[in-house]
Design a protein around this motif. Structure first.
Motif, mmCIF file in Angstrom:
data_model
loop_
_atom_site.group_PDB
_atom_site.id
_atom_site.type_symbol
_atom_site.label_atom_id
_atom_site.label_comp_id
_atom_site.label_asym_id
_atom_site.label_seq_id
_atom_site.Cartn_x
_atom_site.Cartn_y
_atom_site.Cartn_z
ATOM 1 N N GLU A 154 25.183 -3.730 19.266
ATOM 2 C CA GLU A 154 24.048 -2.813 19.312
ATOM 3 C C GLU A 154 22.942 -3.252 20.268
ATOM 4 O OE1 GLU A 154 22.735 -2.499 15.308
ATOM 5 O OE2 GLU A 154 24.516 -1.388 14.629
ATOM 6 N N GLY A 155 22.862 -4.541 20.565
ATOM 7 C CA GLY A 155 21.800 -5.037 21.422
ATOM 8 C C GLY A 155 20.446 -5.036 20.740
ATOM 9 N N VAL A 156 19.408 -5.062 21.550
ATOM 10 C CA VAL A 156 18.040 -5.091 21.031
ATOM 11 C C VAL A 156 17.428 -3.703 21.105
ATOM 12 C CG1 VAL A 156 17.715 -7.500 21.692
ATOM 13 C CG2 VAL A 156 17.004 -5.690 23.265
ATOM 14 N N ARG A 157 16.473 -3.450 20.225
ATOM 15 C CA ARG A 157 15.690 -2.219 20.245
ATOM 16 C C ARG A 157 14.288 -2.561 20.718
ATOM 17 N NH1 ARG A 157 14.249 1.679 15.058
ATOM 18 N NH2 ARG A 157 12.789 3.062 16.174
ATOM 19 N N LEU A 158 13.931 -2.073 21.890
ATOM 20 C CA LEU A 158 12.614 -2.360 22.438
ATOM 21 C C LEU A 158 11.551 -1.589 21.670
ATOM 22 C CD1 LEU A 158 13.383 -2.246 26.259
ATOM 23 C CD2 LEU A 158 13.103 -4.266 24.827
ATOM 24 N N LEU A 159 10.518 -2.293 21.216
ATOM 25 C CA LEU A 159 9.421 -1.674 20.482
ATOM 26 C C LEU A 159 8.140 -1.595 21.306
ATOM 27 C CD1 LEU A 159 9.934 -3.527 17.075
ATOM 28 C CD2 LEU A 159 10.884 -1.320 17.788
ATOM 29 N N HIS A 160 7.962 -2.555 22.206
ATOM 30 C CA HIS A 160 6.742 -2.555 23.023
ATOM 31 C C HIS A 160 6.960 -3.389 24.269
ATOM 32 C CE1 HIS A 160 2.463 -2.719 24.087
ATOM 33 N NE2 HIS A 160 2.658 -4.009 24.327
ATOM 34 N N ILE A 161 6.511 -2.877 25.397
ATOM 35 C CA ILE A 161 6.454 -3.604 26.657
ATOM 36 C C ILE A 161 5.088 -3.320 27.264
ATOM 37 C CG2 ILE A 161 7.471 -3.937 28.935
ATOM 38 C CD1 ILE A 161 10.048 -2.670 27.812
ATOM 39 N N SER A 162 4.403 -4.345 27.728
ATOM 40 C CA SER A 162 3.091 -4.125 28.309
ATOM 41 C C SER A 162 3.232 -3.498 29.695
ATOM 42 C CB SER A 162 2.321 -5.442 28.407
ATOM 43 O OG SER A 162 2.871 -6.254 29.427
ATOM 44 N N PRO A 163 2.200 -2.814 30.182
ATOM 45 C CA PRO A 163 2.290 -2.200 31.514
ATOM 46 C C PRO A 163 2.580 -3.200 32.629
ATOM 47 C CG PRO A 163 0.413 -1.305 30.303
ATOM 48 C CD PRO A 163 0.953 -2.451 29.482
ATOM 49 N N SER A 164 2.152 -4.444 32.486
ATOM 50 C CA SER A 164 2.316 -5.424 33.558
ATOM 51 C C SER A 164 3.747 -5.898 33.739
ATOM 52 C CB SER A 164 1.416 -6.633 33.303
ATOM 53 O OG SER A 164 1.785 -7.285 32.103
ATOM 54 N N ASN A 165 4.599 -5.733 32.728
ATOM 55 C CA ASN A 165 5.984 -6.183 32.878
ATOM 56 C C ASN A 165 6.997 -5.055 32.665
ATOM 57 O OD1 ASN A 165 5.549 -5.968 30.148
ATOM 58 N ND2 ASN A 165 6.570 -7.860 29.595
ATOM 59 N N ALA A 166 6.512 -3.808 32.616
ATOM 60 C CA ALA A 166 7.411 -2.669 32.434
ATOM 61 C C ALA A 166 8.115 -2.348 33.748
ATOM 62 C CB ALA A 166 6.625 -1.454 31.942
ATOM 63 N N THR A 167 9.426 -2.272 33.719
ATOM 64 C CA THR A 167 10.182 -1.917 34.919
ATOM 65 C C THR A 167 10.126 -0.411 35.133
ATOM 66 O OG1 THR A 167 12.184 -1.861 33.568
ATOM 67 C CG2 THR A 167 11.735 -3.880 34.771
ATOM 68 N N PRO A 168 10.193 0.027 36.379
ATOM 69 C CA PRO A 168 10.046 1.461 36.658
ATOM 70 C C PRO A 168 11.247 2.263 36.179
ATOM 71 C CG PRO A 168 10.632 0.285 38.650
ATOM 72 C CD PRO A 168 10.355 -0.761 37.610
ATOM 73 N N GLU A 169 11.006 3.515 35.848
ATOM 74 C CA GLU A 169 12.100 4.417 35.520
ATOM 75 C C GLU A 169 12.864 4.739 36.801
ATOM 76 O OE1 GLU A 169 13.077 5.555 32.584
ATOM 77 O OE2 GLU A 169 11.503 4.479 31.485
ATOM 78 N N VAL A 170 14.184 4.614 36.756
ATOM 79 C CA VAL A 170 15.036 4.877 37.909
ATOM 80 C C VAL A 170 16.016 5.980 37.534
ATOM 81 C CG1 VAL A 170 16.711 3.920 39.527
ATOM 82 C CG2 VAL A 170 14.788 2.515 38.748
ATOM 83 N N SER A 171 15.810 7.155 38.075
ATOM 84 C CA SER A 171 16.636 8.307 37.728
ATOM 85 C C SER A 171 18.058 8.116 38.239
ATOM 86 C CB SER A 171 16.034 9.584 38.333
ATOM 87 O OG SER A 171 16.872 10.693 38.109
ATOM 88 N N GLY A 172 19.024 8.153 37.338
ATOM 89 C CA GLY A 172 20.426 8.074 37.726
ATOM 90 C C GLY A 172 20.880 6.713 38.188
ATOM 91 N N GLY A 173 20.082 5.676 37.983
ATOM 92 C CA GLY A 173 20.445 4.355 38.482
ATOM 93 C C GLY A 173 21.745 3.849 37.889
#
Length: 572
Positions: free
Chosen positions: A100-119
């Motif tokens: 199942e992996g991990v369930r992300l609950l919070h990421i701060s803006p400074s370390n959030a990776t960008p959304e990549v459409s269709g990556g």
């Protein structure tokens, strides 16, 4: 992932992260005190009942804290933003984490990776990533570890991230696997951490693995870099590490570079270890071995396996070695020795930090080279690491180059598509794994390419295939990109990726000189282009700026040179 401000009478001014979590959930949290005057504190409630709290007084770096929920339900994690900063918060169930992996609950803006459409390339769920580590199959799953800094999109003190896959392409993110020492984790000062390394399976029926890695500590005397090993019995949690090589071999004039242990089974049935370093002449690869069947102790230095001195005093790093055309214990089997050359520069093209592949015979103690070639003429397939899977050798690399790294500019951080390694007609070929065809979602109209028209590429996550009437027939495929001029070109000079940044100094020439392919396969994604010509006989990888893909393509070629074209929309 939910993060919202609430202000009931008993929690005025607090921020709350809410999620419904099952009983027995493990929580990994990284928190920091906002200033030295008050501790940072994160409190958990399940169905409004207290479920634990963690604290830190460190204002210099986010510190790791662990919580386990004894009951399940509506869970709220609360903190005061005046005194506390949260970098990463995720949850998982230990017995099912590999599935199942991990369930992300919070990421701060400074370390959030960008959304990549269709990556369709591997990317971390947050933070910075570079070299692949410990790439292999363990317990029936593919495991990828990687150099990782969780708390920003810039390099800093190194951790090991971790993910698993069934097919090399679709990955499940697991808890962070390896942490810097407590001393290095105390401040975000980039002093070192758990640098690159490799992994082997535990002996017998155990499903676990043993990792090998370099601990780097800047300005440590007498050695900045020493080698460690550790085991994981459940493939998700690592036990305390033991030091196995505390010092460089003496008497060889080596610099303090001494890193990236790659461990593999040699033709004599003994475990071998490669390490990268340099001397005054150039990059050097060292060879060690052990008689210990568990590879835990007894490592002894055999000598210098290989030196590369054509590019000056460059450091050889991230070495790996795999048998190509037969079993490891067959003396006729050819082996590929692959390594990066940090700070190298090709005077003919201006390319930097190249990766070389040497092919020859290996008897367990010495390597006899038969030929050498560049692994990738685009140079942005760095820190390549391979292992022998069920169908043969497979490798993966960091899709970047240290020359492009900046403290000011965000960059897409990704791994290359995984690649097969094989010998064909006297050359090492590195085509993508066969499973990439499963990324194809729908066929786009490619007739416009043959007509010389500009063709829209939707979100830019595409595969383009070109078939030439004859090998080396000339063409140029121009690709529209918001921040750069980029193309794929074949002419009398060879196969190249012409590239130039807007308003930037002249770029290197990314070229496979003299290449004469008849088929071209191009994978485009946000932040990258990968070119495979003649089934990977010539492979070129280039990182593209920004987080948007190529928007359109236009083909220019003499009439009749291109006999067929295909374009596929890709996605996971």
């Amino acid at each position: 992932m939910t993060s919202q401000a609430i202000s009931p009478s008993d929690q005025a001014g607090l921020e709350t992260i809410s999620a419904v979590l099952p009983e027995g959930s493990t929580i990994h949290a990284w928190i920091r005190a906002s200033h030295g005057g008050a501790p940072g504190r994160l409190t958990a409630h399940v169905d409004r009942n207290p479920a634990g709290a963690v604290e830190t007084s460190n204002p210099h770096e986010f510190e790791f804290r662990l919580l386990t929920l004894e009951s399940g339900g509506e869970t709220a994690f609360s903190y005061d933003p005046v005194t506390t900063e949260i970098s990463v918060l995720y949850a998982f169930l230990q017995p099912r984490v590999l599935e199942e992996g991990v369930r992300l609950l919070h990421i701060s803006p400074s370390n959030a990776t960008p959304e990549v459409s269709g990556g369709h390339h591997f990317r971390p769920p947050f933070g910075w990533m570079n070299d692949p580590n410990g790439f292999g199959r363990f317990g029936g799953k593919l495991h990828l570890f990687y150099q990782h800094y969780p708390h920003s999109l810039r390099w800093n003190n190194m951790h090991w991230g971790h993910a698993v896959s069934e097919d090399y392409l679709r990955w499940t993110h697991l808890p962070i696997f390896l942490f810097p020492s407590d001393e290095l984790a105390a401040r975000a000062d980039g002093r070192g951490g758990a640098f690159s390394g490799s992994a082997i399976a535990l002996l017998g029926d155990e499903a676990g693995l043993r990792i090998f890695f370099t601990e780097h500590m800047k300005d440590r005397e007498p050695e900045e870099q020493v080698q460690f090993t550790a085991i994981s019995r459940d493939l998700a949690n690592v036990e305390p590490a033991d030091q196995i090589l505390p010092a460089r071999p003496a008497g060889f004039g080596l610099t303090t570079d001494f890193r990236d242990p790659y461990v593999f089974l040699g033709p004599d049935g003994k475990w071998k270890m490669l390490l990268g370093t340099r001397d005054r002449e150039g990059g050097v690869i060292l060879l060690y071995e052990t008689d210990d069947p568990a590879a835990a102790t007894g490592w002894t230095f055999l000598g210098m396996l290989h030196r590369e001195n054509r590019f000056g005093m460059t450091a050889a790093e991230c070495p790996c070695m795999v048998p190509l055309d037969g079993p490891a214990n067959d003396p006729m089997t050819r082996w590929a020795l692959i390594f990066g050359l940090l700070t190298s520069r090709d005077p003919a093209t201006g390319r930097r930090n190249m990766t070389l592949a040497t092919v020859g015979r290996f008897d367990g103690r010495s390597f006899s080279m038969e030929f050498e070639q560049e692994l990738d003429f685009g140079t942005d397939a760095y820190a390549f690491q391979a292992f022998v899977d069920e169908a043969g050798p497979i490798g993966i690399a960091w899709l970047a180059n240290w020359t492009d790294i900046s403290r000011e500019i965000d960059m897409p951080t990704a791994m290359t598509l995984p690649r097969r390694l094989a010998l064909h007609d006297g050359a090492l070929i590195t085509p993508p794994v066969s499973g990439v065809e499963s990324l194809r979602q729908r066929r786009l109209d490619a007739e416009g390419l043959l007509d010389g028209r500009t063709v829209d590429l939707a979100n830019g996550s595409v595969e383009i295939l070109l078939t030439l009437r004859q090998a080396s027939n000339a063409f140029r495929l121009d690709l529209e990109h918001a921040e750069a001029t980029v193309a794929v070109q074949l002419n009398e000079a060879g196969l190249s990726i012409p590239f130039a940044m807007a308003n930037a100094k002249a770029s290197p020439r990314y070229i496979a000189s003299g290449a004469r392919p008849s088929t071209i396969r191009i994978f485009l994604d946000a932040g990258s282009i990968e070119v495979f010509a003649d089934d990977g006989r010539w492979t070129g990888t280039k990182r593209l700026p920004g987080f948007k893909g190529v928007s359109a393509a236009r083909l220019t070629a003499p009439e009749g040179n291109i006999t067929a074209a295909e374009i596929w929309q890709l996605g996971l």
